[in-house]
Design an enzyme around this catalytic site. Structure first.
Site, PDB file in Angstrom:
ATOM      1  N   THR A   1       0.839  -1.195   0.000  1.00  0.00           N
ATOM      2  CA  THR A   1       0.000   0.000   0.000  1.00  0.00           C
ATOM      3  C   THR A   1       0.873   1.244   0.000  1.00  0.00           C
ATOM      4  O   THR A   1       2.073   1.170  -0.301  1.00  0.00           O
ATOM      5  CB  THR A   1      -1.007  -0.035   1.167  1.00  0.00           C
ATOM      6  OG1 THR A   1      -1.979   0.991   0.994  1.00  0.00           O
ATOM      7  CG2 THR A   1      -0.334   0.141   2.523  1.00  0.00           C
ATOM      8  N   ASN A   2       0.311   2.400   0.311  1.00  0.00           N
ATOM      9  CA  ASN A   2       1.053   3.664   0.297  1.00  0.00           C
ATOM     10  C   ASN A   2       0.576   4.535   1.452  1.00  0.00           C
ATOM     11  O   ASN A   2      -0.272   4.133   2.234  1.00  0.00           O
ATOM     12  CB  ASN A   2       0.873   4.351  -1.071  1.00  0.00           C
ATOM     13  CG  ASN A   2      -0.597   4.599  -1.367  1.00  0.00           C
ATOM     14  OD1 ASN A   2      -1.276   5.328  -0.656  1.00  0.00           O
ATOM     15  ND2 ASN A   2      -1.106   3.950  -2.410  1.00  0.00           N
ATOM     16  N   ARG A   3       1.091   5.738   1.531  1.00  0.00           N
ATOM     17  CA  ARG A   3       0.875   6.590   2.706  1.00  0.00           C
ATOM     18  C   ARG A   3      -0.395   7.430   2.664  1.00  0.00           C
ATOM     19  O   ARG A   3      -0.611   8.276   3.530  1.00  0.00           O
ATOM     20  CB  ARG A   3       2.062   7.546   2.886  1.00  0.00           C
ATOM     21  CG  ARG A   3       3.306   6.862   3.371  1.00  0.00           C
ATOM     22  CD  ARG A   3       4.366   7.905   3.712  1.00  0.00           C
ATOM     23  NE  ARG A   3       5.560   7.286   4.242  1.00  0.00           N
ATOM     24  CZ  ARG A   3       5.685   6.928   5.523  1.00  0.00           C
ATOM     25  NH1 ARG A   3       4.713   7.149   6.385  1.00  0.00           N
ATOM     26  NH2 ARG A   3       6.795   6.370   5.932  1.00  0.00           N
TER      27      ARG A   3
END
Ligand code: C5P
Length: 230
Positions: A29-31
């Protein structure tokens, strides 16, 4: 109170980072926290729009914005299906979600084990579909499609150069640009950036709350949608 100047407008907003599972317990995933997308949905509803929010972060710390239809999605593929369906009835689609560019090539249906003495295996990835590009290609007459760009780099120079290239590549009507990195934009309460429109107009969005930032984005969308109607 905010003006009810978006009354009658049907809008779809995507928010949050997608999760791309490797196995039942792990994902890429990402931030992205979803905060800017939720602020866009909340402000649009307060200004009278009919809002569908496709969110990857339902059940998390952000509460559902009042008066908004919330549709949960987790992977890019799920987000794509939900957004494309909702877009069929929409005047404006805002892709604020941080869609993972890649997903694991295969989903393993049991927890992947480390075996004694074995080397780590390279992770094979596949490209995810570009939902924004699909929306642009399939848009209804008069429908506005808005993209986001999170760029690292020097705000004066390469951030805007990258964003201009992205606007041209994606073909959307409006690109909302955020400077990221160094604690900017992701997971924080304030935001700053630029608005780039397909006709070449560029305007800075000053540092402010994500609600204030959202209102500036809706002001620009409203101007674009009313000039289309002339
Ligand atoms: O290419 P990049 O990921 O920087 O583009 C960002 C914009 O494109 C965002 O609006 C994001 O929601 C959208 N996007 C998408 N599908 C992807 C990747 C990004 O719709 N696979």
């Amino acid at each position: 109170a905010l003006p009810r100047d978006l009354t009658g407008l049907r809008v779809v907003i995507s928010a949050g980072g997608t999760r791309e599972p490797l196995d039942p317990v792990r994902y890429l995933t990402n931030r992205s926290s979803g905060k800017q997308g939720y602020a866009l949905a909340r402000v649009a509803a307060q200004r009278g729009a009919q809002v569908t929010l496709v969110s990857t972060v339902t059940g998390g710390p952000l509460s559902d914005p009042a008066g908004v239809e919330v549709v949960p999605a987790s992977t890019a593929e799920q987000l794509r299906a939900a957004v494309l369906t909702a877009a069929e009835q929409a005047d404006v689609v805002v892709m604020a979600a941080a869609v993972a560019d890649f997903r694991p090539a295969e989903f393993v249906d049991h927890k992947i084990k480390k075996t004694e003495g074995s080397e780590p295996q390279p992770l094979e990835l596949r490209r995810n579909p570009d939902i924004l590009v699909e929306l642009v290609k399939g848009r209804r007459p008069g429908q506005l499609v808005v993209g986001f760009a999170a760029e690292t780099g020097d705000p004066g120079g390469d951030v805007l150069d990258h964003a201009r290239a992205k606007l041209a590549r994606k073909g959307c009507d409006l690109l909302v640009v955020n400077a990221v990195g160094d604690g900017k934009a992701f997971e924080v309460e304030h935001n700053q950036g630029w608005l780039l429109t397909a006709d070449g107009a560029e305007a800075p969005i000053p540092q402010g709350s994500k609600a204030r930032f959202a209102s500036t984005v809706w002001d620009a969308i409203l101007r674009l949608s009313s000039s289309d109607r002339l």
